[in-house]
Structure formats: structure tokens, C-alpha cells
Design an enzyme around this catalytic site. Structure first.
Site, PDB file in Angstrom:
ATOM      1  N   GLY A  93       0.806  -1.208   0.000  1.00 26.82           N
ATOM      2  CA  GLY A  93       0.000   0.000   0.000  1.00 26.82           C
ATOM      3  C   GLY A  93       0.841   1.261   0.000  1.00 26.82           C
ATOM      4  O   GLY A  93       2.071   1.225   0.108  1.00 26.82           O
ATOM      5  N   ILE A 138       1.062   3.863   2.189  1.00 27.48           N
ATOM      6  CA  ILE A 138       1.746   4.304   3.403  1.00 27.48           C
ATOM      7  C   ILE A 138       3.039   3.533   3.631  1.00 27.48           C
ATOM      8  O   ILE A 138       4.091   4.142   3.872  1.00 27.48           O
ATOM      9  CB  ILE A 138       0.804   4.244   4.625  1.00 27.48           C
ATOM     10  N   GLU A 170       5.298 -10.306   7.164  1.00 26.28           N
ATOM     11  CA  GLU A 170       4.291 -11.205   6.592  1.00 26.28           C
ATOM     12  C   GLU A 170       4.362 -11.184   5.068  1.00 26.28           C
ATOM     13  O   GLU A 170       4.342 -12.214   4.413  1.00 26.28           O
ATOM     14  CB  GLU A 170       2.928 -10.736   7.068  1.00 26.28           C
ATOM     15  N   ILE A 172      -8.809   0.701  10.023  1.00 22.17           N
ATOM     16  CA  ILE A 172      -9.992   1.370   9.490  1.00 22.17           C
ATOM     17  C   ILE A 172     -10.362   2.547  10.379  1.00 22.17           C
ATOM     18  O   ILE A 172     -10.658   3.641   9.902  1.00 22.17           O
ATOM     19  CB  ILE A 172     -11.146   0.371   9.342  1.00 22.17           C
ATOM     20  N   GLY A 230      -2.258 -10.844  10.175  1.00 19.60           N
ATOM     21  CA  GLY A 230      -1.095 -10.970  11.052  1.00 19.60           C
ATOM     22  C   GLY A 230      -0.812  -9.741  11.883  1.00 19.60           C
ATOM     23  O   GLY A 230       0.257  -9.641  12.493  1.00 19.60           O
TER      24      GLY A 230
END
Length: 423
Positions: free
Chosen positions: A210, A212, A231, A306, A329
Site C-alpha cells: 500500500g 503508506i 508477513e 480502518i 497478522g
């Protein structure tokens, strides 16, 4: 003795009432899944279970509900609709524990679909870009079916199996699903800078896919001797490895190598990891084991959410009562990093949604789940700053989190918090 057959012939072994596991992420065996879906009229009550998968999931069509039921261990966009439609379920499980659901026979498997590289001269195939719980599934399923693809990179670690362990092999030649790097927003770039400011030289990193994580990685070019125990990883690590910023020389586990359980990115990434012994992909029960994670000095876990409430509760898997993703994870690494000597557990997120709603909230939405508890959380980061919650009282936490909320929402969320708490 394994046999080469067509996809249509291979999936004939699946019977009504069977449970089938599909390899995850970019390694999703979509050719086999499509061939099985084409048999829908012949089948009833087949359970198809998997983590997040990329590509099409035709078996998830609600019109095929009598034939197939989707059991997600982590909910991807291609099957998210099944929970509301009624032809899907979600099983909450830490990624570190998923292999044990198969090994303990909690979820007996009839068939497993996998996606492998062609056998080498000794007959060994590689699971390539995704290991997660697939080896446990292979060990415990009655029948193993593999789509064999020359485009699948060969990776080292747990995902090596001999062709004799596979019952049916299906030759395919399809591209591996790719996920290209996306440009990050100004807010995400600021968040990335804040995250990078907490990372010291000789730290070991865990971060996902992603904007970020990539924004944070882009700020690390002047760091030294970083490690990677994560992970999953994507393209953002390549330049840092080539610059010797990530060399894994100071890790506490698998020193000198990257440790992960799956990866997803561009063709550049797949070419980079192909036959590259710097990368070791192991089962999620090992990679996500808190006891192993904590052995890395200065372990830094970077995850998202979220929404986060003003006491520090982190919701990362649902929007209110509507399941959106999964436990995954996050807790494995949040806890492991917290217990590491000099470790840091970070939750990073924009302060508002695309609709302008605050993601720092006085209380979680009704029905929302807590993935990381208020007692586990350490740092929360938005584009407005870093909130250090470790060792803070509820009232101190509230003030820290209000400070990093969006200015348009600070007053209203603080007021709502006091009204709810009665002080």
C-alpha cells in the site's frame, strides 16, 4: 506418482460436499478455480476456503450458491460480496495459527489447489510467491492439484515440494498477478516521514502493501543495516536492498536473509526474487510466530487500520458490523514488536476517510471488531503527528489522539468522548 492432465480432467476429483483450499494472494490458482466453477451444475455444497486471493473468483457468484460456499480466512475484494449475499462466511484466525487448523484436523481438507514453478532437474517445484498455510494444506489434503506455470518465480524456504507429492499437474502459461506501485498522496507522504522518523539504523521491519508502507520505505534511503521480517512485501524494498540499506545483517532470526510468507508486486519484483537466496519464504506459523518476531532487536511493525477510538482500540477488519478484510497478522507483529528489545509497534492511517469522516473516533462503530486492543497499542500516526500511547492513562491517550485527528473533527470527537464517559 503425479500425472499431467488438463484442468478439466484434474478438477473432476472434486465431489459434492468436499472442502477445497486455494493457495493465496498472487499465487491464486485461477485456471483450476475456473475449471471447477465450470462444473457447478454437477456439484453441491463444495466449500472453497482461502485467504485473500487476487484475480477472478467465479465460484463466488451468488447464483452458484447451491454449488459453492466461500469460507474466507481473510476477505479479499473479489469475494467480499459473498457475506451479504449468503454464499460466503468468514473464519477469524491469526495468520500464525491458520496452518494449525489443518494440522489439528479442525478443518479437514479433501483437495488443495496450488500454483507452482515447473519441476527442476531433480523434480522439485516451488510455491513461488505465496507459502502462508499452503504446505500445511498439502500435507493434510487427500488430493493435491497443481497448475504448473513457467512464469512462477522459484523461491527458497518452506515452499519446495517434489512433483511426486502432487497428484495431478496441469500445465499453464499465464502471467502472475501484478500489483504496481501507486503514487502516494501528500498526506500519505507526511505519514511516511513520521513513520521513518521512528525507525533507527539496524532495525528490522514488518510492513504490508500500500501507499503508506511505500511512502515510509521511500524515506529510508539514508538508513543503514535494516532488516526485513515481514508477513509480506512488495516493490518498495527493491531499491533499498540494492542500495544495501536492507541487508538483514543485524536480525535476530534468519540473519542475512529476508523472511516473509508471501509477496506481491510487479514483474520486476518477481524477477528480483526468482532463484534469489536472499529471500526466504516460510510458513506463516513460523514467520508470524511472536516468539520469533521478538528475537529481532529494534523490531518495527507498521500496520494500518480502518478506525481507532480515543482509548486506543484498533479496528482493522470491519466497517461497523460489515466484515471488510480479516485479522491477518497484525496482532502477531504488534505483539512481537512490542516485546522486542527496542521494538516499536505502529498503526499508521490517514486522519479522515475519502468522504471526510474522521478515522480517529470517540468510540468504534456499532458492531466493529477490535483487532489490536488498547493494551497492545503503542504508536498511532496520522498526517497530523505521532501519538505515543504506551504507558498512558485513558485521559492522556484521548488528548494524544485528539491532537493527531483532523482539525475539522478534533473538537467534536473530544466532546463526544466526554459525553459518553460522563466526565
Amino acid at each position: 506418482m503425479s500425472t499431467y492432465v488438463t484442468a478439466e480432467e484434474a478438477v473432476k476429483v472434486v465431489k459434492s460436499g468436499d472442502r477445497v483450499y486455494l493457495q493465496a494472494a498472487a499465487a491464486a490458482p485461477t485456471v483450476l478455480a475456473k475449471a471447477l466453477t465450470n462444473r457447478a451444475s454437477e456439484l453441491r455444497d463444495v466449500e472453497i476456503c482461502h485467504l485473500h486471493t487476487e484475480g477472478e473468483a467465479p465460484y463466488a457468484n451468488p447464483e452458484l450458491a447451491q454449488s459453492f460456499h466461500v469460507n474466507s480466512f481473510f476477505i479479499g475484494a473479489n469475494v467480499r460480496h459473498t457475506l451479504k449475499a449468503g454464499n460466503g462466511s468468514y473464519t477469524p484466525v491469526f495468520l500464525s495459527e491458520l496452518p494449525w487448523l489443518f494440522r489439528k484436523n479442525v478443518l479437514p481438507l479433501d483437495v488443495v489447489f496450488i500454483h507452482v514453478s515447473p519441476p527442476d532437474k531433480h523434480g522439485y517445484c516451488s510455491l513461488g510467491v505465496s507459502v502462508e498455510a499452503t504446505m500445511a494444506a498439502i500435507e493434510n489434503a487427500k488430493i493435491v492439484i497443481a497448475q504448473v506455470n513457467p512464469n512462477m518465480p522459484r523461491t527458497f524456504g518452506d515452499g519446495i515440494l517434489h512433483e511426486s507429492e502432487i497428484d495431478y499437474l496441469v500445465e499453464v502459461n499465464v502471467p502472475i498477478y501484478t500489483h504496481e506501485l501507486e503514487a502516494f498522496t501528500p498526506e500519505e507522504e507526511i505519514i511516511g516521514k513520521y513513520v521513518a522518523s521512528l525507525i533507527e539504523d539496524k532495525s528490522t521491519l514488518q510492513m504490508g502493501i500500500g501507499s503508506i508502507p511505500n511512502a515510509a520505505l521511500s524515506q529510508l534511503t539514508n538508513h543503514k543495516d535494516l532488516g526485513l521480517h515481514t508477513e509480506m512485501f512488495s516493490d518498495g524494498v527493491i531499491d533499498l536492498i540494492e542500495r544495501d540499506v536492507i541487508n538483514c545483517n543485524y536480525k535476530g532470526t534468519t540473519r542475512g536473509r529476508v523472511l516473509a510468507t508471501f509477496l506481491m508486486g510487479s514483474k520486476r519484483l518477481y524477477d528480483f526474487v526468482d532463484d534469489n537466496s536472499f529471500f526466504e519464504l516460510k510458513e506463516s506459523s513460523a514467520v508470524n510466530d511472536t516468539a520469533r518476531i521478538r528475537k529481532n532487536p529494534k523490531m518495527v511493525a507498521i500496520n494500518s487500520a480502518i478506525e481507532v477510538d480515543l482509548t486506543g482500540q484498533v479496528c482493522a477488519d470491519s466497517i461497523g458490523g460489515r466484515m471488510y478484510s480479516g485479522v491477518g497478522g497484525q496482532m502477531d507483529f504488534i505483539r512481537g514488536a512490542s516485546l522486542s528489545v527496542g521494538g516499536k509497534a505502529i498503526i499508521a492511517l490517514p486522519s479522515v476517510t475519502k468522504r471526510g469522516e474522521s478515522r480517529i473516533v470517540p468510540y468504534l462503530k456499532q458492531g466493529a471488531g477490535v483487532v489490536t486492543t488498547r493494551s497492545h497499542v503503542q504508536y498511532i500516526i496520522t498526517e497530523n503527528g505521532i501519538a505515543d500511547l504506551y504507558g498512558k492513562t485513558l485521559k492522556q491517550r484521548m488528548k494524544e489522539l485528539v491532537r493527531i485527528a483532523h482539525p475539522n473533527h478534533q473538537e467534536s470527537i473530544e466532546k463526544a468522548y466526554y459525553e459518553m464517559r460522563g466526565f
